[in-house]
Scaffold this motif. Sequence first.
Motif, PDB file in Angstrom:
ATOM      1  N   ASN A 220       0.740  -1.212  -0.045  1.00 14.66           N
ATOM      2  CA  ASN A 220      -0.041   0.033  -0.035  1.00 14.66           C
ATOM      3  C   ASN A 220       0.978   1.440  -0.054  1.00 14.66           C
ATOM      4  OD1 ASN A 220      -2.582   1.053   0.047  1.00 14.66           O
ATOM      5  ND2 ASN A 220      -2.459   1.342   2.214  1.00 14.66           N
ATOM      6  N   TYR A 221       2.160   1.230  -0.277  1.00 10.68           N
ATOM      7  CA  TYR A 221       3.120   2.332   0.003  1.00 10.68           C
ATOM      8  C   TYR A 221       2.762   3.364  -0.837  1.00 10.68           C
ATOM      9  CZ  TYR A 221       7.560   4.730  -0.917  1.00 10.68           C
ATOM     10  OH  TYR A 221       8.448   5.611  -1.099  1.00 10.68           O
ATOM     11  N   LYS A 222       2.358   3.021  -2.183  1.00  7.14           N
ATOM     12  CA  LYS A 222       2.200   4.252  -2.978  1.00  7.14           C
ATOM     13  C   LYS A 222       1.016   5.209  -2.731  1.00  7.14           C
ATOM     14  CE  LYS A 222       2.344   5.205  -8.038  1.00  7.14           C
ATOM     15  NZ  LYS A 222       1.631   5.144  -9.257  1.00  7.14           N
ATOM     16  N   LYS A 236      10.918   4.448   6.217  1.00  4.90           N
ATOM     17  CA  LYS A 236      11.756   4.913   7.128  1.00  4.90           C
ATOM     18  C   LYS A 236      13.175   4.122   7.178  1.00  4.90           C
ATOM     19  CE  LYS A 236       8.489   7.693   8.827  1.00  4.90           C
ATOM     20  NZ  LYS A 236       7.403   7.244   7.955  1.00  4.90           N
ATOM     21  N   LEU A 237      13.415   3.835   5.851  1.00  6.44           N
ATOM     22  CA  LEU A 237      14.573   3.272   5.701  1.00  6.44           C
ATOM     23  C   LEU A 237      16.079   4.238   5.578  1.00  6.44           C
ATOM     24  CD1 LEU A 237      13.860   0.390   3.231  1.00  6.44           C
ATOM     25  CD2 LEU A 237      14.677   0.210   5.839  1.00  6.44           C
ATOM     26  N   SER A 238      15.708   5.602   5.352  1.00 10.71           N
ATOM     27  CA  SER A 238      16.483   6.586   4.998  1.00 10.71           C
ATOM     28  C   SER A 238      17.534   6.777   5.910  1.00 10.71           C
ATOM     29  CB  SER A 238      15.838   7.932   4.642  1.00 10.71           C
ATOM     30  OG  SER A 238      15.057   8.247   5.693  1.00 10.71           O
ATOM     31  N   GLU A 274      11.709   4.898  -6.172  1.00  9.39           N
ATOM     32  CA  GLU A 274      12.389   5.683  -4.904  1.00  9.39           C
ATOM     33  C   GLU A 274      13.931   5.550  -4.809  1.00  9.39           C
ATOM     34  OE1 GLU A 274      11.168   8.536  -4.369  1.00  9.39           O
ATOM     35  OE2 GLU A 274       9.054   8.192  -4.976  1.00  9.39           O
ATOM     36  N   LEU A 275      14.156   4.205  -4.701  1.00  7.50           N
ATOM     37  CA  LEU A 275      15.453   3.806  -4.610  1.00  7.50           C
ATOM     38  C   LEU A 275      16.383   4.218  -5.950  1.00  7.50           C
ATOM     39  CD1 LEU A 275      15.448   0.274  -2.802  1.00  7.50           C
ATOM     40  CD2 LEU A 275      16.214   2.771  -2.003  1.00  7.50           C
ATOM     41  N   LEU A 276      15.602   4.360  -7.077  1.00 12.26           N
ATOM     42  CA  LEU A 276      16.417   4.668  -8.313  1.00 12.26           C
ATOM     43  C   LEU A 276      16.688   6.254  -8.277  1.00 12.26           C
ATOM     44  CD1 LEU A 276      14.502   2.616 -11.192  1.00 12.26           C
ATOM     45  CD2 LEU A 276      16.876   2.438 -10.286  1.00 12.26           C
ATOM     46  N   MET A 338      11.413  14.430   8.775  1.00 12.12           N
ATOM     47  CA  MET A 338      10.623  15.032   7.957  1.00 12.12           C
ATOM     48  C   MET A 338      10.068  13.965   6.653  1.00 12.12           C
ATOM     49  SD  MET A 338       9.971  18.712   6.213  1.00 12.12           S
ATOM     50  CE  MET A 338      10.968  19.870   7.503  1.00 12.12           C
ATOM     51  N   SER A 339       8.821  13.942   6.701  1.00 11.65           N
ATOM     52  CA  SER A 339       8.284  13.347   5.337  1.00 11.65           C
ATOM     53  C   SER A 339       8.705  13.919   3.911  1.00 11.65           C
ATOM     54  CB  SER A 339       6.975  13.018   5.028  1.00 11.65           C
ATOM     55  OG  SER A 339       6.233  14.557   4.890  1.00 11.65           O
ATOM     56  N   ASN A 340       8.834  13.115   3.091  1.00 13.20           N
ATOM     57  CA  ASN A 340       9.105  13.617   1.766  1.00 13.20           C
ATOM     58  C   ASN A 340       8.221  14.828   1.292  1.00 13.20           C
ATOM     59  OD1 ASN A 340      10.866  13.573  -0.818  1.00 13.20           O
ATOM     60  ND2 ASN A 340       8.941  12.964  -1.973  1.00 13.20           N
ATOM     61  N   ARG A 341       7.020  14.611   1.356  1.00  9.27           N
ATOM     62  CA  ARG A 341       6.002  15.641   1.111  1.00  9.27           C
ATOM     63  C   ARG A 341       6.321  16.805   1.929  1.00  9.27           C
ATOM     64  NH1 ARG A 341       2.840  17.223  -3.121  1.00  9.27           N
ATOM     65  NH2 ARG A 341       3.405  15.185  -3.724  1.00  9.27           N
ATOM     66  N   ARG A 343       9.091  17.924   3.023  1.00  8.08           N
ATOM     67  CA  ARG A 343      10.399  18.526   2.508  1.00  8.08           C
ATOM     68  C   ARG A 343       9.820  19.172   1.366  1.00  8.08           C
ATOM     69  NH1 ARG A 343      15.079  13.897   3.933  1.00  8.08           N
ATOM     70  NH2 ARG A 343      13.637  12.848   5.808  1.00  8.08           N
ATOM     71  N   GLN A 344       9.367  18.619   0.583  1.00  6.46           N
ATOM     72  CA  GLN A 344       9.008  19.446  -0.374  1.00  6.46           C
ATOM     73  C   GLN A 344       8.270  20.861  -0.407  1.00  6.46           C
ATOM     74  OE1 GLN A 344       6.813  16.300  -2.649  1.00  6.46           O
ATOM     75  NE2 GLN A 344       8.485  15.928  -4.100  1.00  6.46           N
ATOM     76  N   ILE A 345       7.350  20.686   0.678  1.00  3.17           N
ATOM     77  CA  ILE A 345       6.573  21.945   0.853  1.00  3.17           C
ATOM     78  C   ILE A 345       7.275  22.973   1.390  1.00  3.17           C
ATOM     79  CG2 ILE A 345       4.688  22.787   2.468  1.00  3.17           C
ATOM     80  CD1 ILE A 345       3.398  20.153   2.157  1.00  3.17           C
ATOM     81  N   GLN A 368      20.094  19.103  10.316  1.00  2.00           N
ATOM     82  CA  GLN A 368      19.015  18.981  11.251  1.00  2.00           C
ATOM     83  C   GLN A 368      18.891  17.366  10.950  1.00  2.00           C
ATOM     84  OE1 GLN A 368      19.313  21.282  13.515  1.00  2.00           O
ATOM     85  NE2 GLN A 368      17.314  20.635  14.187  1.00  2.00           N
ATOM     86  N   LEU A 369      18.692  16.992   9.656  1.00  2.00           N
ATOM     87  CA  LEU A 369      18.278  15.622   9.058  1.00  2.00           C
ATOM     88  C   LEU A 369      19.129  14.490   9.675  1.00  2.00           C
ATOM     89  CD1 LEU A 369      17.405  16.009   5.491  1.00  2.00           C
ATOM     90  CD2 LEU A 369      15.678  15.711   7.069  1.00  2.00           C
ATOM     91  N   VAL A 370      18.268  13.483  10.260  1.00  2.00           N
ATOM     92  CA  VAL A 370      18.911  12.280  10.623  1.00  2.00           C
ATOM     93  C   VAL A 370      19.475  11.540   9.628  1.00  2.00           C
ATOM     94  CG1 VAL A 370      16.760  10.987  11.017  1.00  2.00           C
ATOM     95  CG2 VAL A 370      18.664  10.281  12.382  1.00  2.00           C
ATOM     96  N   ASP A 371      18.617  11.617   8.614  1.00  2.79           N
ATOM     97  CA  ASP A 371      18.903  10.833   7.428  1.00  2.79           C
ATOM     98  C   ASP A 371      19.851  11.574   6.237  1.00  2.79           C
ATOM     99  OD1 ASP A 371      17.209  12.534   5.991  1.00  2.79           O
ATOM    100  OD2 ASP A 371      15.680  10.896   5.853  1.00  2.79           O
ATOM    101  N   TYR A 372      20.587  12.620   6.610  1.00  2.00           N
ATOM    102  CA  TYR A 372      21.286  13.467   5.754  1.00  2.00           C
ATOM    103  C   TYR A 372      22.178  12.537   4.697  1.00  2.00           C
ATOM    104  CZ  TYR A 372      24.466  16.583   3.586  1.00  2.00           C
ATOM    105  OH  TYR A 372      25.492  17.487   2.775  1.00  2.00           O
TER     106      TYR A 372
END
Length: 439
Positions: A220-222, A236-238, A274-276, A338-341, A343-345, A368-372
């Motif tokens: 149901n990811y998409k 949440k793998l980032s 997304e991994l691409l 922060m979610s991808n959406r 970050r875009q906003i 700030q990002l933990v997944d920088y």
Amino acid sequence: MANVALYWFTNDLRLHDNACLHQAAQQADKLLCVYCVDPRWFAPNRYTHNRIANHRWRFLVESLRALDARLRKHDQQLLVVYQQPLDTIAQLITQHDVARIYRSRTADYYLNRDWQTLLQRYPMLQFVQQDSHTLFDLEQLPFELRDLPATFTEFRKKVEDIGLPPPLSAPDYLPPSPAGSDLADVDLPPLEDTETSFSGGEIAALQHISWYFARQLASNYKAVRNELGGWENSTKLSPWLANGSLSARHVMQELRAYEQRFSANDSTYWIFFELLWRDYFQWYAHRHDKHLFLFDGGKRRKPSTGYYPERYRKWCAGNTPYAIVNACMKQLNATGYMSNRGRQIVASCLVNELDSDWRGGAAYFEQQLVDYDVASNWGNWQYLAGVGPDPRGKRHFDLQKQTGQYDPDGVFIEKWQGDCGDQQLDSVDAADWPIMPSD
Ligand code: FAD
């Protein structure tokens, strides 16, 4: 004389799927495993921010401890040094008569500069690097790096059917450390308490991926990946992918196993998609080198934005006139995520509503990002600011529409206290005149 090698850990803090570590294990008699914590990360840069703050610092320290624990099972250890890499490596070369240096290829500009300096300074040594941060090896790309497609879609079409190298398991054996390389206690910058859901390290990463794929979340990811909150709405793998506690090829192997078990659909494909994107930004960073950080970006086109210190400070603190932006920034400041959406906003707001230099936003995210991740962060910012790999120019998100779509009941805004009342963008006008209450 013993053949001593140095393995320089950077963005590959793991034993699984680490081709270069395998190679070092096969070729060396003695092996030094080293990680450099660079003191410059903790000093303000030109954007007045450090390169790392509490969330990622804690996550990194946990990751390093976990790696050391893994290495100790192989009678090895991780030498963590609080010093600039060039100085550390030069000292170790002399001290242990190092003959070979190994590392995973990285898109980090500063580390690559150091690598080049070492190559020039020590022509008698052998330098080895392999790809373990990306899905594809450099040699697998069906084009030269200088001909990297200008858009993600072109890139995807060229690579998505290429077979991925299967992930390697952890090496069975590692050569011992040379005599005299025992750990002295290093005085690292202190850890502060943080409100985080991420635990660093390879074992935590493997547990998290098993947890994610044991449920039917990927199917149901998409449909939910754009939600602003919710732990289960994206993988949440980032953070683990960013510092290399987890390999992207391992993620793909787990994804394919999941598809065998539950069936493939649009959503499972989208995780690959997304991994691409992630791979694309890695190669984009390699291709554009220092231009990743320059105002005119990969496109070499200067935006018309400027620098407004007050707006920028308000944006960082989540104190703008836009509740949705504030909520996202407060979430980032409190948790490092922060979610991808989101970050875009917030990126669109900084560039469009606040008319400000995108690099300030990228630098704040870096802190700030933990997944920088250098490539994903600066590449995505370029994309949003219209100086990156997007033929359509900069992206302008309608903040009201985004709020209606992603937080229709205001739950997210309330949770993160995004509503800052009657907040003004500027307390002085452009000519530096104070704005009077009646203005
Ligand atoms: P999922 O949606 O579950 O995606 C799976 C994986 O695909 C992610 O873990 C990530 O590795 C990769 N991925 C997803 N979207 C992107 C993307 N747009 N670009 C590159 N890789 C992607 N991601 C980082 O890992 N580090 C960063 O520093 C970073 N900075 C960003 C800055 C901006 C302005 C924007 C718009 C995006 C940024 N991203 C960054 C990409 C993306 O927002 C995060 O990867 C994602 O939100 C992480 O959550 P997740 O693991 O649940 O992602």
